[in-house]
Scaffold this active site. Structure first.
Site, PDB file in Angstrom:
ATOM      1  N   GLY A 197      -7.153  36.261  46.070  1.00 23.88           N
ATOM      2  CA  GLY A 197      -7.201  36.678  47.473  1.00 23.88           C
ATOM      3  C   GLY A 197      -7.827  38.046  47.627  1.00 23.88           C
ATOM      4  N   GLY A 198      -7.125  38.901  48.388  1.00 22.61           N
ATOM      5  CA  GLY A 198      -7.652  40.238  48.669  1.00 22.61           C
ATOM      6  C   GLY A 198      -7.913  41.041  47.406  1.00 22.61           C
ATOM      7  N   GLY A 432     -47.202  39.838  41.877  1.00 23.94           N
ATOM      8  CA  GLY A 432     -46.143  40.524  42.620  1.00 23.94           C
ATOM      9  C   GLY A 432     -45.126  41.164  41.685  1.00 23.94           C
ATOM     10  CB  ALA A 433     -43.624  40.047  38.513  1.00 24.32           C
TER      11      ALA A 433
HETATM   12  C1  HXC Z   1       4.435  37.848  46.467  1.00 19.98           C
HETATM   13  C2  HXC Z   1       3.919  37.061  44.395  1.00 19.98           C
HETATM   14  C3  HXC Z   1       2.578  36.926  44.769  1.00 19.98           C
HETATM   15  C4  HXC Z   1       2.204  37.312  46.096  1.00 19.98           C
HETATM   16  C5  HXC Z   1       2.768  36.311  42.744  1.00 19.98           C
HETATM   17  N1  HXC Z   1       3.985  36.655  43.140  1.00 19.98           N
HETATM   18  N2  HXC Z   1       1.884  36.457  43.723  1.00 19.98           N
HETATM   19  N3  HXC Z   1       4.834  37.508  45.244  1.00 19.98           N
HETATM   20  N4  HXC Z   1       3.172  37.770  46.898  1.00 19.98           N
HETATM   21  N5  HXC Z   1       0.949  37.250  46.524  1.00 19.98           N
HETATM   22  C6  HXC Z   1       5.217  36.639  42.356  1.00 19.98           C
HETATM   23  C7  HXC Z   1       5.701  35.238  42.059  1.00 19.98           C
HETATM   24  O1  HXC Z   1       6.469  34.755  43.114  1.00 19.98           O
HETATM   25  C8  HXC Z   1       6.502  35.474  40.798  1.00 19.98           C
HETATM   26  O2  HXC Z   1       7.767  35.985  41.152  1.00 19.98           O
HETATM   27  C9  HXC Z   1       5.767  36.587  40.107  1.00 19.98           C
HETATM   28  O3  HXC Z   1       4.955  37.205  41.096  1.00 19.98           O
HETATM   29  C10 HXC Z   1       4.847  36.090  39.004  1.00 19.98           C
HETATM   30  O4  HXC Z   1       4.059  35.045  39.524  1.00 19.98           O
HETATM   31  P1  HXC Z   1       3.919  33.641  38.805  1.00 19.98           P
HETATM   32  O5  HXC Z   1       3.403  32.690  39.824  1.00 19.98           O
HETATM   33  O6  HXC Z   1       5.181  33.290  38.107  1.00 19.98           O
HETATM   34  O7  HXC Z   1       2.810  33.968  37.728  1.00 19.98           O
HETATM   35  P2  HXC Z   1       1.590  33.067  37.225  1.00 19.98           P
HETATM   36  O8  HXC Z   1       2.074  31.689  36.905  1.00 19.98           O
HETATM   37  O9  HXC Z   1       0.947  33.843  36.142  1.00 19.98           O
HETATM   38  O10 HXC Z   1       0.593  32.930  38.440  1.00 19.98           O
HETATM   39  C11 HXC Z   1      -0.030  34.093  38.945  1.00 19.98           C
HETATM   40  C12 HXC Z   1      -0.769  33.787  40.269  1.00 19.98           C
HETATM   41  C13 HXC Z   1       0.187  33.052  41.226  1.00 19.98           C
HETATM   42  C14 HXC Z   1      -1.987  32.913  39.966  1.00 19.98           C
HETATM   43  C15 HXC Z   1      -1.279  35.089  40.833  1.00 19.98           C
HETATM   44  O11 HXC Z   1       1.402  33.821  41.313  1.00 19.98           O
HETATM   45  C16 HXC Z   1      -0.372  32.881  42.573  1.00 19.98           C
HETATM   46  O12 HXC Z   1      -1.153  31.946  42.818  1.00 19.98           O
HETATM   47  N6  HXC Z   1       0.061  33.743  43.493  1.00 19.98           N
HETATM   48  C17 HXC Z   1      -0.367  33.659  44.867  1.00 19.98           C
HETATM   49  C18 HXC Z   1      -1.791  34.059  45.003  1.00 19.98           C
HETATM   50  C19 HXC Z   1      -2.179  34.172  46.432  1.00 19.98           C
HETATM   51  O13 HXC Z   1      -2.438  33.140  47.075  1.00 19.98           O
HETATM   52  N7  HXC Z   1      -2.085  35.404  46.981  1.00 19.98           N
HETATM   53  C20 HXC Z   1      -2.281  35.681  48.378  1.00 19.98           C
HETATM   54  C21 HXC Z   1      -3.744  35.701  48.616  1.00 19.98           C
HETATM   55  S1  HXC Z   1      -4.135  36.022  50.246  1.00 19.98           S
HETATM   56  P3  HXC Z   1       9.088  35.552  40.409  1.00 19.98           P
HETATM   57  O14 HXC Z   1      10.158  36.374  41.036  1.00 19.98           O
HETATM   58  O15 HXC Z   1       9.236  34.079  40.640  1.00 19.98           O
HETATM   59  O16 HXC Z   1       8.855  35.861  38.974  1.00 19.98           O
HETATM   60  C22 HXC Z   1      -4.699  37.565  50.197  1.00 19.98           C
HETATM   61  C23 HXC Z   1      -5.279  37.936  51.498  1.00 19.98           C
HETATM   62  C24 HXC Z   1      -5.881  39.302  51.474  1.00 19.98           C
HETATM   63  O17 HXC Z   1      -4.653  38.263  49.265  1.00 19.98           O
HETATM   64  C25 HXC Z   1      -6.942  39.301  52.490  1.00 19.98           C
HETATM   65  C26 HXC Z   1      -7.728  40.527  52.475  1.00 19.98           C
HETATM   66  C27 HXC Z   1      -9.157  40.217  52.824  1.00 19.98           C
END
Ligand code: HXC
Length: 542
Positions: A197-198, A432-433
């Site tokens: 994501g961000g 051109g290159a």
């Molecule tokens: C809150 C989060 C989190 C998030 C991970 N965690 N991402 N908590 N917000 N964005 C937490 C999990 O709940 C977990 O907590 C711990 O971090 C570890 O994550 P796991 O999933 O167990 O780890 P892993 O299997 O290695 O997977 C990592 C990951 C996955 C690929 C990053 O966690 C994931 O897909 N997270 C979400 C990614 C996402 O969609 N983010 C938002 C994007 S939107 P616990 O307590 O269970 O251990 C965005 C918009 C910004 O960013 C826009 C700006 C332009």
């Protein structure tokens, strides 16, 4: 009975601890204060706890703190906001985390100050909430204010879901600062875990992105979302691993096998760069004689014009100590870009690679070159260009993929650059290159050619086919006629002497002398000053 505070005038210089105790308060209160500070610091430093730290290690990753220690000179790290707490999310039962999942502060790399953040994946997946973002923003502001490089060690699940729109706003704060700092201080991103994501857009706006093989990923949406939205199953690696980003997307400039080597490489890169756009890059004397000649270069270019050779032989031969830090090594290999030193001074090198696709310029190579040229220009790094290019890549794939737009980026970037610009035409420089590869016509300062250079509108065969078409078709033996015409064309046009006669080439040099000629040219261009018309900004073809 406590002793009353003394007048300032009477206060003796404190020489031992008992004096301090007498003046500050009861022993137990001091001990209590110190103990609670230590407790809070320990709590903050323990991140997400030993279990999660063990998990981090089991994935081959270092912790956020271990990374900081390896990146910076020993004992130089000064931490900010260790006690800053996250505000908790909007869901019930959320725990406050001291430090809020990111370590921030400053320290030195080989004695030069840098500002850093290091995300702690063991705390809520390194996700970015409001306090986390404020900590990063604070060090970014400091970095710009004092003019020091900014390095981000990213290991984050992106916007912290529990903080809702506050987390999105928090990203906006960082993006703003990335753009304001762009071209003012070098910004470097290391991707050292999943970045979703961000978390990927901030690195994308920095100058250089490092990734670690097998443990770092970058994607706007992860494999689960891909499956839901477009019903495609794909692994983390295939979607956004270091392999795809270093070879296909071009998002990653450097890929290293593990965290330790990655951080070491960042230190190496920093050593080539100035701390900010008002400074010159650091000088480093590698004790390589300025006038060192290399007779091997006289034989580098093969007799047959279609035979490839490795441009890196020339690069390593001329640079101080044969030290070259290649950028984008795995992406668009037909163009080589990277940093080296000549006479101790950092230079940015752009060179066609005849060993890959004959050194042709395609869309990826053009975009890669353009970005590198712009970085060097922003940070006072002179540009050296080695040319052996048969032209732009022909065909519908490139045309439809926007080679006109991408090729124009490279042209634009060179013309825009005001740093010293030196070119050596080694072999082919067609059409051109030729113009695009830092020719005199687009503002290069000093242009050399080797005697093997061929500076012409087209290669001999293509040219003969066009201008002698009728005669060749009418000949009894068309292929013999083509060869004959090709030879005539080669003799007349495929050399550097026509260009030298016109002054488009300042000198045709002996290959063995290349290093000395480049260093002398850099010395004379040190005082270069270019004035450009005032404008808000140009409009590079993106
Ligand atoms: C809150 C989060 C989190 C998030 C991970 N965690 N991402 N908590 N917000 N964005 C937490 C999990 O709940 C977990 O907590 C711990 O971090 C570890 O994550 P796991 O999933 O167990 O780890 P892993 O299997 O290695 O997977 C990592 C990951 C996955 C690929 C990053 O966690 C994931 O897909 N997270 C979400 C990614 C996402 O969609 N983010 C938002 C994007 S939107 P616990 O307590 O269970 O251990 C965005 C918009 C910004 O960013 C826009 C700006 C332009």
């Amino acid at each position: 009975m406590e002793k009353a505070p003394q007048d300032f005038e009477d206060t003796p210089l404190k020489t031992d601890l008992s004096d301090c105790r007498n003046n500050r308060g009861p022993d137990w209160a001091i001990q209590d204060n110190l103990a609670s500070l230590k407790r809070m610091r320990d709590e903050a430093r323990s991140g997400g706890g030993q279990k999660r730290i063990d998990e981090q290690h089991s994935r081959g990753k270092l912790t956020a703190r271990e990374r900081v220690d390896l990146l910076l000179d020993e004992g130089s790290f000064e931490e900010f906001d260790v006690l800053k707490a996250g505000r908790g999310g909007h869901l019930q039962g959320e725990k406050e985390h001291l430090s809020d999942g990111v370590i921030t502060g400053h320290g030195t790399i080989d004695g030069r100050e840098v500002f850093i953040f290091s995300q702690d994946f063991t705390v809520i997946g390194g996700s970015l909430g409001e306090a986390h973002s404020e900590k990063i923003s604070k060090v970014m502001d400091h970095a710009v204010r004092v003019g020091a490089p900014f390095i981000g060690l990213n290991d984050s699940g992106g916007a912290r879901i529990q903080e809702g729109v506050d987390a999105l706003a928090a990203y906006g704060e960082i993006f703003n600062r990335n753009v304001m700092a762009s071209g003012v201080i070098p910004q470097i991103s290391c991707i050292m875990g999943p970045c979703a994501g961000g978390a990927v857009y901030s690195p994308a706006m920095t100058d250089f992105t490092f990734m670690v093989d097998n443990s770092s990923y970058m994607f706007v949406t992860g494999p689960n979302v891909v499956k839901t939205v477009i019903h495609q199953e794909i692994s983390f690696d295939d979607l956004g691993g270091a392999g795809v980003h270093s070879t296909r997307s071009g998002v990653a400039h450097f890929v290293l096998p593990n965290d330790i080597l990655c951080l070491r490489e960042v230190r190496r890169l920093i050593n080539y760069l100035p701390s900010n756009n008002n400074q010159e890059p650091p000088l480093l004397d590698l004790r390589d004689p300025i006038d060192r000649k290399d007779p091997v270069l006289d034989y580098l270019v093969p007799v047959s014009p279609n035979q490839p050779y490795d441009m890196k032989v020339l690069i390593n031969s001329v640079l101080d100590g044969a030290e070259f830090l290649e950028v984008h090594e795995r992406f668009a290999k037909n163009l080589i870009v990277g940093f080296g030193r000549l006479g101790g001074k950092t230079i940015g090198l752009i060179a066609n690679q005849p060993a890959i696709l004959a050194g042709v310029l395609d869309s990826n190579a053009s975009a890669k070159g353009a970005r590198f040229v712009r970085f060097c220009d922003a940070f006072n790094i002179p540009l050296i260009c080695f040319v052996d290019v048969p032209g732009f890549m022909p065909g519908p794939e490139q045309e439809h993929g926007g080679i006109i737009r991408h090729g124009a980026k490279l042209l634009y970037a060179f013309i825009e650059a005001t740093v010293p610009r030196i070119t050596v035409v080694v072999r082919k420089a067609y059409g051109g290159a030729y113009i695009v590869m830092n020719s005199k016509h687009i503002g290069a300062d000093i242009n050399y050619a080797w005697p093997t250079a061929e500076i012409a509108v087209l290669g001999p065969r293509g040219a003969a086919e066009v201008i002698y078409r009728r005669e060749i078709q009418a000949a009894d033996d068309p292929s013999a006629a083509l060869m004959e015409k090709e030879a005539i064309y080669r003799k007349t046009f495929a050399n550097p002497f026509l260009a030298a006669k016109r002054g488009y080439i300042d000198d045709v040099i002996f290959p063995r002398d290349t290093r000395g000629r480049l260093i002398r040219s850099l010395q004379v261009l040190e005082g270069k000053h270019t004035v450009r018309p005032k404008r808000k900004h140009g409009n590079i073809p993106l």
